[in-house]
Design an enzyme around this catalytic site. Sequence first.
Site, PDB file in Angstrom:
ATOM      1  CG  HIS A 344      -0.771  -3.305   0.830  1.00 58.31           C
ATOM      2  ND1 HIS A 344      -0.496  -2.782   2.030  1.00 58.31           N
ATOM      3  CD2 HIS A 344      -0.145  -3.051  -0.081  1.00 58.31           C
ATOM      4  CE1 HIS A 344       0.502  -1.751   1.686  1.00 58.31           C
ATOM      5  NE2 HIS A 344       1.217  -2.160   0.514  1.00 58.31           N
ATOM      6  CD  GLU A 345      -0.077  -4.405  -3.495  1.00 55.45           C
ATOM      7  OE1 GLU A 345       0.130  -3.219  -4.159  1.00 55.45           O
ATOM      8  OE2 GLU A 345       0.696  -4.944  -3.250  1.00 55.45           O
ATOM      9  CG  HIS A 348      -0.825   1.064  -2.877  1.00 57.91           C
ATOM     10  ND1 HIS A 348      -0.159   2.108  -2.293  1.00 57.91           N
ATOM     11  CD2 HIS A 348      -0.029   0.017  -2.571  1.00 57.91           C
ATOM     12  CE1 HIS A 348       1.074   1.426  -1.675  1.00 57.91           C
ATOM     13  NE2 HIS A 348       0.910   0.069  -1.654  1.00 57.91           N
ATOM     14  CD  GLU A 367       4.084   0.536  -0.139  1.00 58.06           C
ATOM     15  OE1 GLU A 367       3.156   0.178   0.453  1.00 58.06           O
ATOM     16  OE2 GLU A 367       4.259   0.562  -1.472  1.00 58.06           O
ATOM     17  CE1 TYR A 419       5.047  -1.833   1.790  1.00 58.66           C
ATOM     18  CE2 TYR A 419       7.113  -1.237   2.300  1.00 58.66           C
ATOM     19  CZ  TYR A 419       6.030  -1.751   1.340  1.00 58.66           C
ATOM     20  OH  TYR A 419       6.543  -1.966  -0.150  1.00 58.66           O
TER      21      TYR A 419
END
Length: 559
Positions: A344-345, A348, A367, A419
Site C-alpha cells: 500500500h505505502e 503511493h 487513497e 480507501y
Amino acid sequence: MQQLAFQKIGSLALLCTTLYTLTLFPTQAQQTSVPYSRQDSLRGSITEEREWWDLLYYHLDVEVDPRRKSIQGKNTVHYKVLKSYQTLQIDLQEPMEIKGFYQEGREMPYRREGNAYFVELELPQKVGEIHQLQVVYGGTPRISPNPPWSGGLTWEKDQKGRPFIANSNQGDGASLWWPCKDHMYDEPDSMLISVTVPDPLMNVSNGRLRKTEKPSPEKTTYHWFVSSPIANYGVNISIADYAHFSEEYLGEKGPLTLDFYVLRENLEKALVQFKDAPRMMRAFEHWFGPYPFYEDGFKLIEVPYLGMEHQSAVTYGNGYQQGYKGKDFSETGWGLTFDYIIIHEAGHEWFANNITYRDIADMWIHESFTTYSESLFLDYHYGVNAGNAYLQGARSVIKNDIPIIGDYGVNQRGSGDMYFKGANILHTLRQWIDQDEKWRAILRKMNATFYHQTVSTQDIEGFLARETGLPLQTFFDQYLRTAQVPLFQHYWKDDRLYYRWQEVVDGFSMPVTVSQNNLTHVLHPTAAWQSTDLLLPGRVFETDPNLYIFTQQIRAPSE
C-alpha cells in the site's frame, strides 16, 4: 513548483473567522457540522500571501537532539516572483518557534497569526526574479499521540536502548516540525535535506545520500538530495542505528536501486519480508508505468509506527508480518499473501507522490487508487479472480457515512471510505469499460499525463471521461459527492423484469450486467422504470458482483 493552475481565494472569504469553505462543486454541502476557523482557512487555502510566489527549492538543514527531543536549524526557501507583492506566508506550528527571517543578510520583520507567519519583505519583489528567504527556527515538536494518523514526531528506543525516531504528518502538516509553504498545491522542484544526529545514529531521508560530514567527533550530518518535486508532508527524517542492505531491480527505465534500512535486531526478518518490494515493483510498473522516481531511488525504512508514503523513502512498521498487522481486511485469505504496508505505502509512489492532490479534500485521489492497487497486485501475481475477491470481501469495512470528497480550502478530508469504497468505485469503472488492456493503458497514461504534478478531482474526472469515452459526470457525482450507493431495484410482472435505479443523483445512468443460467445480459437502467423479456421469468439472476451497487427485489405494484 506550481504545476497546474490554481484558484485564487477572495480576500473577503479569507476574512471569515467562523464558517469558510472553498468548494469547487457548489452543489456539494459542507460535510461537517463544526464551523471552520480562520486558522483552517490560513492552513487550507491559497492565500494572497502564497499565490504570488512559486516555490523552487528548499534546503532544510537541522540538528536533531534525541535527549532533548528537539530540532534546531534553518530552512532556506528559493522562490520565483509571479506577481509583485511584499508579504510572504510561511507556516510553523506550535510549540516550534521562529527565531528569524533573513533575506540578503538582513532580518525581515513579520507578524504572526496562529501558525501562519507573514514576512514583510523589504527588497522589491519584481516579476520573474528569483530570491531566497532563510528561516531560522527550533523547539520541541509535537509528539504524535497516534502515529501516523495524528501528526508529529515519534521518539522510541530499539532493543539496545538507542533512539529510534521518525516523523509522520499527513493532514496535520509538515509545519509541525519545519517551516514551509504548507499547502499541497505548490511543491519545490528539488530539495536538499541535511540532518545532523549523534553517533552511532544515522538519518535516512528522501532521495539519494549525497555526502556525510563530521561537524564534531560525536556527530554526523547526512545530506540527502531529492531531484524531483516533493510534497511537504512527504519530507522524511528516520533516525536509528540502522543496518542497510540493497538490491538492484531491472525496471522499465533500467536499473533501479532498492535500499532497505532496518533495526539491526530485525535484519534477518527484513531479508525475508522485504522480498515483497521487487514483487510490488513488477506489478505496479505493469499496471501504472515506470516507477516515478528512478533518479531518487527507492527506499524502505523501518520506523516506530505503522508506515507512511514518504516519497522515495517509504516507511515501514508492520512488524514483519503479512496483511495489515496480521489482519486481512477482505477476510478471504488474499490479504495475507502480501505485506499490506509494503504494497500500500509503496503504491503511493504513483498515487500521492507522482500524482498529488492539490487540496486534501481530494485525498481520494491518493487513497482510492492506492487501495485499488492492492487488488491489482493480486491480479498481477495470482490472477483476476484473486483481485476481485479481495475487493468484494473488503466491502464489509465500508461505512457510507459522508461523501468521499471533503470540504475545500480548510484542510478537511472526506470520508475514510476513500480507501475501500474508493477502490470499489474504480473497480466498478473497470467493469463498465470492460476492456482490461484499455483500463491498464488508461492507468499508465494517467501517470504519464500528470507526471510529478498536483491535481484536482476535476482533472482526474476529465481525464477518465476523455480516455474512456464514457459519460462519467453523474457516476462521479454519485460515488464521490454523495454517501449513497446506487440501488438496483427490480420486480417481476407478466413474465417481464422491471428495473430502475434508486438512491441516485439526477441523470445517473450506468449499465448493469446480469447473469442467469450461464448467460449474461447488459441492462441500461435509469431512474425510470424499464422492462425486459431477456431473462427467464421468475428465475434467480445475479448482478455482476464486481459492481459496487446494492440490489433490492420488491413486490410488483398492483394495477
